[in-house]
Motif scaffolding. Structure first.
Motif, PDB file in Angstrom:
ATOM      1  N   UNK A 184       0.846  -1.196   0.000  1.00  0.00           N
ATOM      2  CA  UNK A 184       0.000   0.000   0.000  1.00  0.00           C
ATOM      3  C   UNK A 184       0.880   1.244   0.000  1.00  0.00           C
ATOM      4  N   UNK A 185       0.453   2.318  -0.683  1.00  0.00           N
ATOM      5  CA  UNK A 185       1.243   3.565  -0.677  1.00  0.00           C
ATOM      6  C   UNK A 185       1.364   4.129   0.733  1.00  0.00           C
ATOM      7  N   UNK A 186       2.520   4.688   1.011  1.00  0.00           N
ATOM      8  CA  UNK A 186       2.716   5.383   2.280  1.00  0.00           C
ATOM      9  C   UNK A 186       1.853   6.643   2.326  1.00  0.00           C
ATOM     10  N   UNK A 187       1.214   6.859   3.460  1.00  0.00           N
ATOM     11  CA  UNK A 187       0.504   8.118   3.665  1.00  0.00           C
ATOM     12  C   UNK A 187       1.489   9.116   4.270  1.00  0.00           C
ATOM     13  N   UNK A 188       1.825  10.145   3.500  1.00  0.00           N
ATOM     14  CA  UNK A 188       2.824  11.131   3.921  1.00  0.00           C
ATOM     15  C   UNK A 188       2.126  12.454   4.190  1.00  0.00           C
ATOM     16  N   UNK A 215       3.650   6.400  -2.594  1.00  0.00           N
ATOM     17  CA  UNK A 215       3.377   7.401  -1.567  1.00  0.00           C
ATOM     18  C   UNK A 215       2.233   8.302  -2.007  1.00  0.00           C
ATOM     19  N   UNK A 216       1.418   8.699  -1.051  1.00  0.00           N
ATOM     20  CA  UNK A 216       0.334   9.658  -1.270  1.00  0.00           C
ATOM     21  C   UNK A 216       0.549  10.810  -0.299  1.00  0.00           C
ATOM     22  N   UNK A 217       0.386  12.047  -0.782  1.00  0.00           N
ATOM     23  CA  UNK A 217       0.824  13.209  -0.014  1.00  0.00           C
ATOM     24  C   UNK A 217      -0.338  14.118   0.380  1.00  0.00           C
ATOM     25  N   UNK A 218      -0.234  14.635   1.603  1.00  0.00           N
ATOM     26  CA  UNK A 218      -1.158  15.642   2.116  1.00  0.00           C
ATOM     27  C   UNK A 218      -0.331  16.703   2.818  1.00  0.00           C
ATOM     28  N   UNK A 219      -0.732  17.964   2.691  1.00  0.00           N
ATOM     29  CA  UNK A 219      -0.041  19.045   3.391  1.00  0.00           C
ATOM     30  C   UNK A 219      -0.963  19.646   4.436  1.00  0.00           C
ATOM     31  N   UNK A 220      -0.447  19.814   5.636  1.00  0.00           N
ATOM     32  CA  UNK A 220      -1.202  20.406   6.735  1.00  0.00           C
ATOM     33  C   UNK A 220      -0.507  21.711   7.125  1.00  0.00           C
ATOM     34  N   UNK A 221      -1.019  22.824   6.606  1.00  0.00           N
ATOM     35  CA  UNK A 221      -0.498  24.152   6.932  1.00  0.00           C
ATOM     36  C   UNK A 221      -1.357  24.761   8.023  1.00  0.00           C
TER      37      UNK A 221
END
Length: 423
Positions: free
Chosen positions: A4-8, A40-46
């Motif tokens: 499974x892709x890493x949740x980053x 990998x799947x990416x999310x940004x938390x600003x």
């Protein structure tokens, strides 16, 4: 190897209303990396700095990340460390990576002091982070990735070889043109080059090198067009250490920005070398839509200037301020309290000089002895006593005691506020 892709999750605590340009660069590069495709799947938390670390941790853990990559600045470090500590306590298997100017120069010490962090990226992060994440996803040894310090399986802290700087900056995808970062009115920065020709003792911008590496004109022009044409964006800025790096560069940027300025777009603040600005330069800035410029002098004390490795030409400084004012550009004069070599009287004299210019804005700050700077490395030689914890504010110097500095802060801040009330 994972299936499974890493949740980053990229995490940054920013000045209110802003978004992390650094995280966006790192994410944009990682997303286009062939080795990470499908892994990998990416999310940004600003989030805003000052947000309760427990709430930050809640927002992170809600996303159930496998990897948390945090940008750490001196002014956000304490809250960031606390949030990461909570994340690690709640989800011990989360792989925590830190990068940014607060941790990069002292990576191994950060790992020793903060067991919640597994890896610190040293130097520029785009290529290093992507390679490190690929190695982690594939179960390869981190010790083969240049540009990191990491916690080995036996618990020991190890550092790998430094990574060479990226020479061709266009190899780094644009955060704006890739859609990773959306422009926000008044809170958007464009970067046209990296490095700094100066090596001021209190600053980490040059990162130990005066080499300047530029994005191509085509890349910069495309980003300007994207940002300046974005709906509801009327003001934006540049993160370049010196906007008027050369006359030729200033002429080019002015010509690129002018069509947008003619339509009402404004560049709200850029940092300039004010001593190199004459009426022609000020006219170029005005045509580019520059509303205000930020500059020194930081101090006019000769001993402090020598310690800082800064030059100061009073006549040229005054002439530069006056040229900007004639063209309707407000000038922000910056002063630093607590520089080595400065007495309290020197600091007050610097404030008197700035007030005499009536520049439009005066900004007083207290010296922060930042990791990687000359002042950090040579603190003993300079006689600096500072808080080892971020944001590393000066406690006392040879010339000014703790009490002296606090009185100087109070006096200069009061004068700054009186001036603000006047203008």
């Amino acid at each position: 190897m994972r299936l499974a892709p890493l949740k980053v999750v990229f995490l940054a605590l920013n000045s209110p209303g802003y978004r992390s340009l650094g995280c966006a660069y790192v994410r944009a590069y990682a997303q286009q990396s062939g080795r990470l495709r499908g892994k990998a799947a990416f999310t940004t938390l600003d989030l805003d700095v000052g947000t309760d670390p427990w709430w930050v941790a809640y927002r992170v853990l809600q996303l159930e990340p496998d990897v948390v990559a945090a940008s750490v600045m001196c002014w956000s470090a304490r809250d960031t460390y606390e949030a990461l500590r909570i994340v690690k306590a709640a989800a011990p298997d989360t792989f925590v990576v830190a990068g940014g100017p607060e941790v990069s120069p002292i990576a191994e010490a950060v790992l020793v002091r903060h067991p919640e962090i597994d890896v610190v990226v040293t130097g520029e992060g785009e290529v290093t982070f992507a390679e490190m994440l690929s190695a982690y996803a594939e179960g390869r040894p981190l010790g083969r990735v240049d540009g990191i310090a990491f916690r080995a399986d036996d618990g020991a802290v190890r550092a790998t070889a430094p990574r060479q700087l990226v020479s061709a900056l266009d190899e780094l995808p644009s955060p704006y043109l890739t859609g990773v970062l959306q422009p926000i009115d008044g809170a958007t920065y464009i970067e046209t080059y990296r490095g700094c020709p100066h090596q001021c003792g209190y600053c980490f911008e040059s990162k130990g090198s005066t080499r300047v590496r530029s994005f191509s004109k085509q890349r910069v022009e495309a980003e300007i067009a994207f940002v300046a044409s974005a709906p509801n964006v009327r003001t934006f800025s540049f993160i370049d250490p010196v906007f008027n790096l050369t006359r030729e560069r200033l002429e080019w940027l002015s010509s690129v920005l002018r069509p947008y300025a003619d339509k009402g777009a404004r560049v709200h603040t850029v940092e300039v070398d004010i001593e190199r600005i004459d009426d022609e330069d000020a006219d170029l800035l005005a045509r580019a839509g520059v509303a205000s410029v930020e500059t020194g002098p930081q101090t006019i004390g000769s001993r402090a200037l020598e310690a800082c490795r800064r030059r100061f030409d009073r006549e040229r400084f005054v002439a530069g301020v006056e040229a900007c004012k004639r063209h309707g550009i407000r000038v922000e004069c910056d002063l630093i309290v607590g520089l080595p070599g400065d007495t309290v009287d020197d600091a007050l004299e610097s404030m008197r000089f700035c007030l005499s210019l009536d520049p439009g804005k005066i900004q007083v700050s207290t010296l922060r002895v930042l990791p990687g700077t000359d002042f950090w490395v040579r603190a003993g030689e300079h006689g600096l006593v500072f808080d080892p914890e971020p944001p590393h504010e000066i406690i006392q110097t040879r010339e000014a005691s703790f009490v002296d500095l606090r009185r100087a802060e109070a006096r200069l801040t009061w004068l700054q506020r009186q001036y603000e009330a006047k203008v």
